[in-house]
Write a protein that holds these residues in place. Structure first.
Motif, PDB file in Angstrom:
ATOM      1  N   GLY A 207       0.796  -1.209   0.000  1.00 49.39           N
ATOM      2  CA  GLY A 207       0.000   0.000   0.000  1.00 49.39           C
ATOM      3  C   GLY A 207       0.834   1.266   0.000  1.00 49.39           C
ATOM      4  N   PRO A 247      -3.188  -0.446  -3.391  1.00 50.58           N
ATOM      5  CA  PRO A 247      -4.080   0.286  -2.491  1.00 50.58           C
ATOM      6  C   PRO A 247      -3.456   1.603  -2.040  1.00 50.58           C
ATOM      7  N   SER A 249      -4.139   5.033   0.486  1.00 47.93           N
ATOM      8  CA  SER A 249      -4.882   5.685   1.559  1.00 47.93           C
ATOM      9  C   SER A 249      -4.393   7.115   1.684  1.00 47.93           C
ATOM     10  N   THR A 285      -9.911   0.889  -4.627  1.00 45.14           N
ATOM     11  CA  THR A 285      -8.460   0.826  -4.408  1.00 45.14           C
ATOM     12  C   THR A 285      -7.892   2.112  -3.817  1.00 45.14           C
ATOM     13  N   ILE A 328      -6.474   1.616   4.855  1.00 47.65           N
ATOM     14  CA  ILE A 328      -5.640   0.771   3.998  1.00 47.65           C
ATOM     15  C   ILE A 328      -5.865  -0.705   4.303  1.00 47.65           C
ATOM     16  N   LEU A 331      -8.813  -1.765   2.272  1.00 48.82           N
ATOM     17  CA  LEU A 331      -8.463  -1.889   0.860  1.00 48.82           C
ATOM     18  C   LEU A 331      -7.621  -3.135   0.598  1.00 48.82           C
ATOM     19  N   VAL A 332      -6.675  -3.424   1.490  1.00 51.90           N
ATOM     20  CA  VAL A 332      -5.804  -4.588   1.323  1.00 51.90           C
ATOM     21  C   VAL A 332      -6.613  -5.879   1.398  1.00 51.90           C
ATOM     22  N   ARG A 335      -8.591  -6.365  -1.719  1.00 50.75           N
ATOM     23  CA  ARG A 335      -7.723  -6.779  -2.826  1.00 50.75           C
ATOM     24  C   ARG A 335      -7.323  -8.241  -2.692  1.00 50.75           C
TER      25      ARG A 335
END
Length: 355
Positions: A207, A247, A249, A285, A328, A331-332, A335
């Protein structure tokens, strides 16, 4: 329930060698070393004061980290060992930060995360967003021995329009953009030089975290093009680091609170890039954290009245980092769930071919 993602899968060809690859990996490493790159200007450097006595009262200033631990122990007590007085060291979260007085791709300080390590400029006893961020992302460590590396690359007083200007924005590429990319690549290539105990562990760039904007808000033209430059920064970082869909942030520049004008315009630009109706390419993302609720009144409620540095309020820096970290993580995980679904589908296809 969180799902552990196999790290030895790299491609369809790699899938056919899955057993051999996993057999070669060191068994104690359940996951790769997840690396998060934290980038920005002085507020990513961090100027949350850890300890300071008020000249007028002779007691600890409000909202230093020490004051928070003593007065809000239910939220901040875990940051310090109450018996020894030492700051809590997170062995599962590593940190490394760049040299702040030049552009050389060298990490000047590194180790296990704790208050004061990599916070402030050299010689300052301060924290930045890295502390709250590290505690927030530690939830991704789901097995004994899992670790995260926060790679912090920041310089005070830098703009996105000029200093960090990404290639896609045209004109001269910002020297701090180039140095940031060089720092990331050099550090990824030398993880064991900084952290010898991580020898043999796979590394995964997971990220990119951005907290910057004050300098651009000082200029009407820089403010007007901030959204354009930020969108290009995201695209170019992904391209130059060769991680499509990395990703991202963003911690909005909320240090002036709800103040109208260019400060609010910078925040609006930062919020815009995570709006899927404006940037469908970033959907799922990119996330922007509205940090304006983390603003705290100046002295005496905070250690100072330096609004551009969050009034040196340690709680503000903690909350900014924690907010970017939580964003984050989401998002991680999103993903990695997609990667897992794709991997399982690939396995099914390969199995059908090999039958």
């Amino acid at each position: 329930k969180m799902v552990a993602i196999p790290f030895c899968f790299r491609s369809v060809a790699g899938l056919l060698l899955l057993s051999a690859t996993c057999a070669e990996a060191r068994p104690e490493f359940k996951q790769p070393l997840r690396v998060f790159v934290l980038v920005g200007q002085s507020n990513m450097v961090g100027h949350g004061i850890i300890e300071a006595t008020d000249d007028n009262t002779g007691i600890e200033k409000n909202a230093t980290l020490t004051w928070l631990v003593d007065n809000v122990p239910e939220e901040y007590g875990m940051l310090q060992n109450q018996s020894s007085g030492d700051w809590t060291v997170r062995q599962d979260v590593l940190i490394a930060c760049n040299r702040r007085d030049d552009l050389l791709p060298i990490m000047s300080d590194y180790g296990a995360l704790h208050a004061s390590l990599c916070g402030g400029d050299r010689g300052q006893y301060q924290i930045g967003p890295e502390l709250g961020f590290g505690f927030a992302v530690s939830g991704l460590n789901r097995h004994k021995g899992d670790k995260i590396l926060a790679m912090k690359i920041a310089w005070g007083g830098k703009s996105l329009a000029e200093d960090f200007r990404p290639p896609s924005s045209g004109g001269a590429v910002g020297p701090y953009y180039e140095s940031m990319i060089a720092n990331v690549k050099a550090t990824l290539a030398n993880i064991t030089g900084y952290f010898p105990n991580e020898s043999g562990r796979p590394v995964k760039l997971s990220g990119f975290v951005w907290h910057q904007g004050w300098n651009d808000g000082c200029d009407v033209n820089m403010t007007a093009e901030y959204e354009y430059n930020l969108a290009n920064l995201i695209r170019d970082v992904r391209l130059d680091l060769d991680v499509p869909g990395l990703p991202v942030s963003i911690g909005a520049s909320g240090m002036a609170g709800r103040e109208p004008g260019r400060r609010a315009d910078i925040v609006a630009a930062q919020m815009a890039v995570s709006d899927p109706s404006k940037y469908p390419e970033f959907d799922g993302t990119v996330a922007t954290v509205d940090t304006r609720p983390f603003y705290r009144d100046p002295y005496p409620a905070s250690p100072s009245d330096l609004v551009y540095h969050w009034n040196n309020n340690a709680e503000s820096y903690w909350l900014v980092g924690k907010g970017m970290g939580k964003a984050i993580v989401e998002l991680v995980l999103r993903r990695e769930m997609k990667e897992l679904v794709k991997e399982r589908a690939t396995k099914d296809v390969v199995s059908s071919i090999l039958r």
